[in-house]
Design an enzyme around this catalytic site. Structure first.
Site, short mmCIF file in Angstrom:
data_model
loop_
_atom_site.label_atom_id
_atom_site.label_comp_id
_atom_site.label_asym_id
_atom_site.label_seq_id
_atom_site.Cartn_x
_atom_site.Cartn_y
_atom_site.Cartn_z
N ASP A 1 0.86 -1.19 0.00
CA ASP A 1 0.00 0.00 0.00
C ASP A 1 0.90 1.23 0.00
O ASP A 1 1.26 1.78 1.04
CB ASP A 1 -0.93 -0.03 1.22
N ALA A 2 1.28 1.64 -1.20
CA ALA A 2 2.33 2.64 -1.38
C ALA A 2 1.81 3.92 -2.01
O ALA A 2 2.43 4.97 -1.90
CB ALA A 2 3.44 2.06 -2.25
N LYS A 3 0.69 3.86 -2.69
CA LYS A 3 0.05 5.02 -3.33
C LYS A 3 1.07 5.83 -4.15
O LYS A 3 1.13 7.04 -4.07
CB LYS A 3 -0.66 5.88 -2.28
N ARG A 4 1.86 5.12 -4.97
CA ARG A 4 2.86 5.76 -5.80
C ARG A 4 2.26 6.27 -7.10
O ARG A 4 1.07 6.05 -7.38
CB ARG A 4 4.00 4.77 -6.10
#
Lengths: 273, 273
Positions: free
Chosen positions: B94-97
């Site tokens: 869950d990095a939302k890159r």
């Protein structure tokens, strides 16, 4: 670092150049690959050669993260080197982070405290409570994506709403957030026609402008509409400077290219006074 | 991991539970702080206790990044442990890159290759070429933010355009991108009323649903409109499970809470058949 220190640096160096440290091991001079930490060595030589010509350095975090823990070590050494040797430099973690409130605080701590960057780029999609945790840090700057210079930039940013295009809503809404004085905005140079519109909404905030050089943006055009009385612009160049040379003299080649841009900037700043 | 392996796992375990590994050293049982790597030790015990009840684990990368290089080492040990011992588990970074094309490729390599996650969460603001580099990886899943469950989620996601709210545009547009079959979407559980609308646009794609539990979302309500014939939902719970207990028996307490949710899911899956 606060805004007035950045403005003083711009005046003193007659430059508003930001250098993007986007290090790709496949592109750096091969003699560096024998070093213990080729990424840091590359950055160190670039910084030493150009620090009088640039006011900011911007490592794009993706380039470090791609090398795993080794990459994070190189990033940490780079930011430590900058903070120790050139504390006047404004440092930007180009990380484009953003998450729900308590999680954004974690990202803010990572970049503002653990790594001690002056600023970080943040994505706006999740709204107020994803950005305000960054804004809460004193003497730190949050650089919000507004209008980006990539091919798909307008897919959503250009969507028309009742109150103007999405990117205009992002600018207007962000100004209402707590500690909005700690904001800058990312605005791509490949769309200079938009700068006049943007300055109507944010007449004084600094804009970080990628896309000059490799991505095709034009410095003079951007400045025509983007400059403020305090300059108000940080123009980023990455590949055009850091890969200007590809042999043992790469830092000299980078310096030459940085100097060329700084000279252009000097003329623009003087015309603006 | 491909989609059919995930669906098979859901059927076998009668569960569509995802456990969020958002480790905060200030919240974990104090006896773990004496261990060499408290974060990994906490995760390991949680995973060992719950792996029969959950189909996915989702470390939120901010919680690891906040601890610098030490945090990245704990993350790497955690994903390696999962991949080695429970290869059937679907893993989510869950990095939302999200960044411009060649830079997004770097992030994709970091999470899909260096860390070997099955999937990553990605922010849509920069458009097609910021997401397609993730989609290009075979047997990997890109989980695009659509409608998030946080307070500021609707600041921009809810903005009305000629073609519906922004989040609907994100869903529709993403379906036109190359390798759109590798997409899932993040849709927050605190807005169950939206699920019917969303299923009109993406009738078959999996949705990752945070916000059940601590954030106030209701499992049954989400399933009423969100379930597909293949389940089509991954319901995430983080704090409600991992901090269910706070002493030497924390993993047992976590298992009990995971079991409670799995039993609810089992009933829902059976009703749906």
């Amino acid at each position: 670092m606060n805004k007035s220190a950045l403005i003083a640096q711009i005046k003193q160096k007659e430059s508003f150049l930001c250098i993007g440290l986007d290090v790709d091991l496949a592109k750096i001079p091969t003699h560096l690959l024998e070093k213990k930490d080729p990424i840091f060595e590359f950055n160190k030589q670039l910084i030493d050669a150009t620090h009088n010509l640039a006011v900011a350095y911007k490592p794009n975090i993706a380039f470090y993260e791609a090398y795993g823990i080794k990459g994070w070590k190189s990033l940490k050494k780079t930011i430590n080197y900058l903070n120790k040797n050139y504390p006047e430099i404004f440092t930007i973690a180009d990380a484009k982070r953003g998450d729900i409130g308590n999680t954004s605080t974690r990202y803010a701590k990572a970049f503002f405290e653990d790594l001690n960057f002056d600023s970080i780029t943040v994505a706006p999609y999740m709204g107020s409570d994803s950005v305000e945790p960054f804004l809460a840090f004193e003497n730190k700057t949050t650089i919000l994506l507004a209008l980006t210079s990539n091919k798909g930039g307008l897919d959503f940013q250009g969507l028309k709403t009742n109150t103007g295009a999405l990117y205009k809503n992002v600018l207007k809404t962000a100004l209402t957030w707590k500690n909005a004085q700690n904001l800058m905005f990312v605005v791509g140079a490949t769309k200079p026609a938009y700068f006049a519109e943007i300055r109507k909404i944010v007449p004084n905030h600094f804009l970080l402008v990628p896309g000059v050089g490799a991505q095709g943006g034009n410095l003079q055009e951007v400045c025509n509409h983007g400059l403020t009385k305090d300059c108000g612009l940080l123009i980023n160049s990455s590949r055009g400077i850091i890969y200007a040379g590809n042999d043992i003299n790469f830092a000299k080649a980078a310096k030459k290219e940085a100097f060329r841009l700084q000279q252009e900037m000097k003329i623009i700043l003087n015309e603006n006074n």
